[in-house]
Design an enzyme around this catalytic site. Structure first.
Site, mmCIF file in Angstrom:
data_model
loop_
_atom_site.group_PDB
_atom_site.id
_atom_site.type_symbol
_atom_site.label_atom_id
_atom_site.label_comp_id
_atom_site.label_asym_id
_atom_site.label_seq_id
_atom_site.Cartn_x
_atom_site.Cartn_y
_atom_site.Cartn_z
ATOM 1 N N GLY A 97 0.809 -1.216 0.000
ATOM 2 C CA GLY A 97 0.000 0.000 0.000
ATOM 3 C C GLY A 97 0.839 1.261 0.000
ATOM 4 N N ARG A 188 6.042 -13.007 1.172
ATOM 5 C CA ARG A 188 5.498 -13.140 2.521
ATOM 6 C C ARG A 188 4.651 -14.396 2.600
ATOM 7 N NH1 ARG A 188 5.399 -7.505 3.907
ATOM 8 N NH2 ARG A 188 6.392 -6.357 2.217
ATOM 9 N N ASP A 257 1.446 -11.327 6.888
ATOM 10 C CA ASP A 257 1.919 -10.481 5.787
ATOM 11 C C ASP A 257 3.253 -9.832 6.135
ATOM 12 O OD1 ASP A 257 0.009 -9.192 7.625
ATOM 13 O OD2 ASP A 257 0.585 -7.353 6.600
ATOM 14 N N ASP A 267 9.566 -5.710 7.575
ATOM 15 C CA ASP A 267 8.501 -4.815 8.032
ATOM 16 C C ASP A 267 8.706 -4.352 9.470
ATOM 17 O OD1 ASP A 267 7.487 -4.914 5.541
ATOM 18 O OD2 ASP A 267 5.483 -5.583 6.095
HETATM 19 P P1 AMP Z 1 2.068 -3.222 8.125
HETATM 20 O O1 AMP Z 1 1.462 -4.255 9.044
HETATM 21 O O2 AMP Z 1 2.387 -1.943 8.801
HETATM 22 O O3 AMP Z 1 3.260 -3.771 7.407
HETATM 23 O O4 AMP Z 1 0.988 -2.826 7.000
HETATM 24 C C1 AMP Z 1 -0.191 -3.513 6.749
HETATM 25 C C2 AMP Z 1 -0.807 -3.089 5.437
HETATM 26 O O5 AMP Z 1 -1.170 -1.710 5.444
HETATM 27 C C3 AMP Z 1 0.067 -3.277 4.209
HETATM 28 O O6 AMP Z 1 -0.740 -3.689 3.151
HETATM 29 C C4 AMP Z 1 0.612 -1.874 3.967
HETATM 30 O O7 AMP Z 1 0.994 -1.673 2.626
HETATM 31 C C5 AMP Z 1 -0.575 -1.015 4.336
HETATM 32 N N1 AMP Z 1 -0.178 0.329 4.744
HETATM 33 C C6 AMP Z 1 0.482 0.668 5.849
HETATM 34 N N2 AMP Z 1 0.682 2.000 5.900
HETATM 35 C C7 AMP Z 1 0.131 2.530 4.786
HETATM 36 C C8 AMP Z 1 0.017 3.851 4.260
HETATM 37 N N3 AMP Z 1 0.511 4.919 4.874
HETATM 38 N N4 AMP Z 1 -0.615 3.983 3.079
HETATM 39 C C9 AMP Z 1 -1.126 2.930 2.441
HETATM 40 N N5 AMP Z 1 -1.058 1.668 2.882
HETATM 41 C C10 AMP Z 1 -0.425 1.465 4.050
HETATM 42 MG MG MG Z 2 3.608 -5.095 6.290
#
Ligand code: AMP
Ligand code: MG
Length: 498
Positions: A97, A188, A257, A267
Site C-alpha cells: 500500500g 510473505r 503479511d 517490516d
Molecule cells: P504493516 O502491518 O504496517 O506492514 O501494514 C499492513 C498493510 O497496510 C500493508 O498492506 C501496507 O501496505 C498497508 N499500509 C500501511 N501503511 C500505509 C500507508 N501509509 N498507506 C497505504 N497503505 C499502508
Molecule cells: Mg507489512
C-alpha cells in the site's frame, strides 16, 4: 553533458523477473513524485555489495531516484499483492500500500536482490492509506535493519533515506520521507495466502516455483519440492526467531503479511529491543493482548508457518489426507529446529563452544534471575563476557544485580561448566564479546535521533547509526551507546508509524 536521467539510467541495471510473472501477482505502478527530495543517507557499503556504482551521481540525483522522482530506465515498478492474517484475522487482499518494487539487482555474490521504495505514494492496495511515510519510521527502519545486519541476523537492509520536502498527516503534520530497502525477495506468507484463498492453484504453483528458484534452489531437486520448501522455510524461520530472542528483539507485528518466507526480518514497524529483561515484554501500542510479546514469538512464528503450510497442501499432494500428514510433520519440526537454534544462540552467549546437557538449564536459570530484577539484557551478557573463570569480587557482572547471592550461585555453576571447555579465559572472553553486543539500537536513542532530525539536524541519527553497525566494539560503561536509559529516559511504547 549527459543528462541526469541518462546518468541514472547507466548506473542502475535492474532486472525484472517478478514483473514477468502474470499480472495477478502485482499492479504496475509509478512512484508519485515529491516536491523537493533531499538525501538523508545512502548506504555505500550495501551499494558496493550490490555492485551498484553511483559515483557519477550527485546527492541530488540520488535523492531524485530514491524519492521516486526519476525512475531508472531499466526499472519496471510495481506494487506486489498479498493477503495476511492481521492479529489472527485473515484479510484476503492487502498488498504493497505504500511500497513499490523498482526491480532486482544481482549482487556481487550472484544473489538476486529486490530494491523497493517505501513511502512513494498510493497504489491500488493503499485502501484508506496515503501511501506515504513520515520521517520517524524511515529513520527507525534504517537504524534497526542495519543494526540487525551487523548483529548477524537475517534482515532486509537500508539502502537510502530521503526527505520529500512534503508533509504527511498523522496525529499531526509531520515531515515526509521515503525509505529504500533491499531484500532477497519480498515474499510473505501472505503472498501465498492470497492465491490460496482464491483457490488459484496454477498461480500458487508458479509462485512457489519462482520463490524456490530464488531462495531455496536445492528444494527443487528432490522428490517433493513443495514439501522440501515448507521444511526449509520452517528451519529458516526457527533460526531467525532464535536469533531475535538472543538480542532481546521484539518484532511487534508478526502478522503473516509481515513474515518473509526468506527467513529475513521484514517490516520494521513498532519493533524494539528490550532494555530490562522481561519475557512478557510488549512495546507496540496496537498489541493490547500481548499476542506478539517477546517470549510468544516462537509460538507465533509456528502458527504463521502452519498458515503457510496450509497454502501449500494442494502442491504437496493431490491426496488431501496425505498432504495434511506431511505438512503437519513439517510444521511440527519447528519445535525441534527452534530449540536447536536457541540452544546454539544461548551457548554462544554463555561462552560454551562445546555442547553439554546442563547448558539448557544454565541458560534458563540465568534468564530467570534476569527476569526477576528486570536486569538490562544486553548489559548482563556483555558483563558476563568479561567475567573471570575464577571468582573475582569486583567482576562487573556482580555489580548489576541486587541479589548478590543469587548471581553468585549461578556464576559458580557457570564456572564449573567452563572447566569442560578447552579454551582459556582470554579466548573465551573474546568469543563471548562477538556473541554479546555492547550496543543495540535502544528505543530512547532512536527516539532522540528522530526528535533531533525533526529539527533538520541528523547528527544524532548519524552517530547512532555509526554505533549500531559496530555492535561488538569495546565500549566503556559511560559510553552513551552502551548505557541503558535512566528511568526518565525509558521509551516503553512504539507505534506503527503508518
Ligand atoms: P504493516 O502491518 O504496517 O506492514 O501494514 C499492513 C498493510 O497496510 C500493508 O498492506 C501496507 O501496505 C498497508 N499500509 C500501511 N501503511 C500505509 C500507508 N501509509 N498507506 C497505504 N497503505 C499502508
Ligand atoms: Mg507489512
Amino acid at each position: 553533458m549527459q543528462s541526469t536521467e541518462s546518468l541514472i539510467g547507466d548506473a542502475f541495471k535492474f532486472e525484472n523477473t517478478f514483473a514477468r510473472l502474470p499480472p495477478s501477482f502485482y499492479s504496475k505502478q509509478k512512484p508519485h513524485a515529491v516536491r523537493s527530495p533531499v538525501l538523508i543517507k545512502f548506504n555505500d557499503a550495501l551499494a558496493s555489495e550490490l555492485g551498484l556504482d553511483l559515483s557519477n551521481l550527485s546527492d541530488a540525483a540520488k535523492a531524485s531516484v530514491f524519492a521516486g522522482n526519476i525512475v531508472p530506465s531499466s526499472s519496471d515498478p510495481l506494487a506486489m499483492v498479498y493477503a495476511g492474517h492481521q492479529f489472527g484475522n485473515l484479510v484476503p487482499r492487502l498488498g504493497d500500500g505504500r511500497a513499490l518494487l523498482l526491480g532486482e539487482l544481482v549482487d556481487r555474490q550472484g544473489r538476486r536482490m529486490d530494491v523497493q521504495l517505501k513511502g512513494s505514494g498510493p497504489t491500488p492496495y493503499s485502501r484508506m492509506g496515503d501511501g506515504r511515510s513520515w520521517l520517524g519510521p524511515v529513520l527507525r527502519e534504517y537504524v534497526v535493519s542495519e543494526a540487525m545486519h551487523a548483529l548477524h541476523i537475517p534482515t532486509t537492509r537500508g539502502l537510502a533515506a530521503v526527505e520529500t520536502g512534503e508533509s504527511v498527516h498523522r496525529e499531526g503534520v509531520l515531515p515526509g520521507a521515503v525509505f529504500t530497502r533491499v531484500s532477497s525477495g519480498h515474499f510473505r506468507v501472505g503472498t501465498f495466502q492470497y492465491f490460496s484463498y482464491r483457490g488459484d492453484i496454477p498461480n500458487l504453483r508458479l509462485l512457489a516455483r519462482y520463490v524456490q528458484r530464488r531462495l531455496y534452489p536445492d528444494t527443487l531437486k528432490v522428490s517433493n519440492p513443495p514439501l522440501a520448501f515448507l521444511k526449509a522455510v520452517v528451519k529458516a524461520q526457527a533460526q531467525l526467531v532464535a536469533k531475535w530472542l538472543g538480542v532481546g528483539f521484539i518484532h511487534g507485528v508478526m502478522n503473516t503479511d509481515n513474515m518473509s518466507v526468506a527467513g529475513e526480518t521484514i517490516d520494521y514497524g513498532p519493533c524494539a529491543f528490550m532494555d530490562g529483561f522481561d519475557t512478557n515484554k510488549v512495546f507496540s501500542s496496537i498489541d493490547q493482548q500481548g499476542r506478539y510479546a517477546y517470549s510468544r514469538q516462537p509460538a507465533i512464528a509456528c502458527w504463521n508457518l502452519a498458515m503457510f503450510g496450509s497454502t501449500l497442501l494442494p502442491l504437496i499432494s493431490t491426496n488431501q489426507k496425505s498432504a495434511m500428514k506431511l505438512a503437519k510433520k513439517a510444521i511440527e519440526s519447528f519445535e525441534h529446529e527452534f530449540s536447536r537454534a536457541w540452544d546454539a544462540v544461548a551457548r554462544a552467549k554463555l561462552g560454551f563452544a562445546k555442547q553439554r546437557e546442563e547448558d539448557e538449564s544454565l541458560a534458563l536459570d540465568f534468564l530467570t534471575i534476569l527476569n526477576e530484577e528486570q536486569v538490562d539484557f544486553t548489559h548482563a551478557f556483555r558483563h558476563l563476557s568479561n567475567a573471570g573463570n575464577q571468582f573475582r569480587k569486583n567482576d562487573s557482572i556482580r555489580g548489576i544485580f541486587k541479589d548478590k547471592a543469587g548471581i553468585d550461585t549461578w556464576l559458580a555453576k557457570w564456572r564449573e561448566r567452563l572447566k569442560h571447555e578447552d579454551v582459556g579465559e582470554a579466548s573465551r572472553q573474546i568469543a563471548m564479546k562477538e556473541a554479546n553486543p555492547s550496543c543495540i539500537p535502544r528505543n530512547h536513542q532512536i527516539e532522540k535521533a528522530i526528535n533531533v532530525a525533526m529539527t533538520g539536524d541528523y547528527s544524532a541519527f548519524n552517530s547512532l547509526l555509526e554505533a549500531v553497525v559496530a555492535p561488538f566494539d569495546e565500549r566503556s560503561p559511560e559510553n552513551q551507546f552502551f548505557r541503558a536509559p535512566k528511568p526518565e529516559e525509558r521509551v516503553e511504547r512504539t507505534y506503527c508509524g503508518t
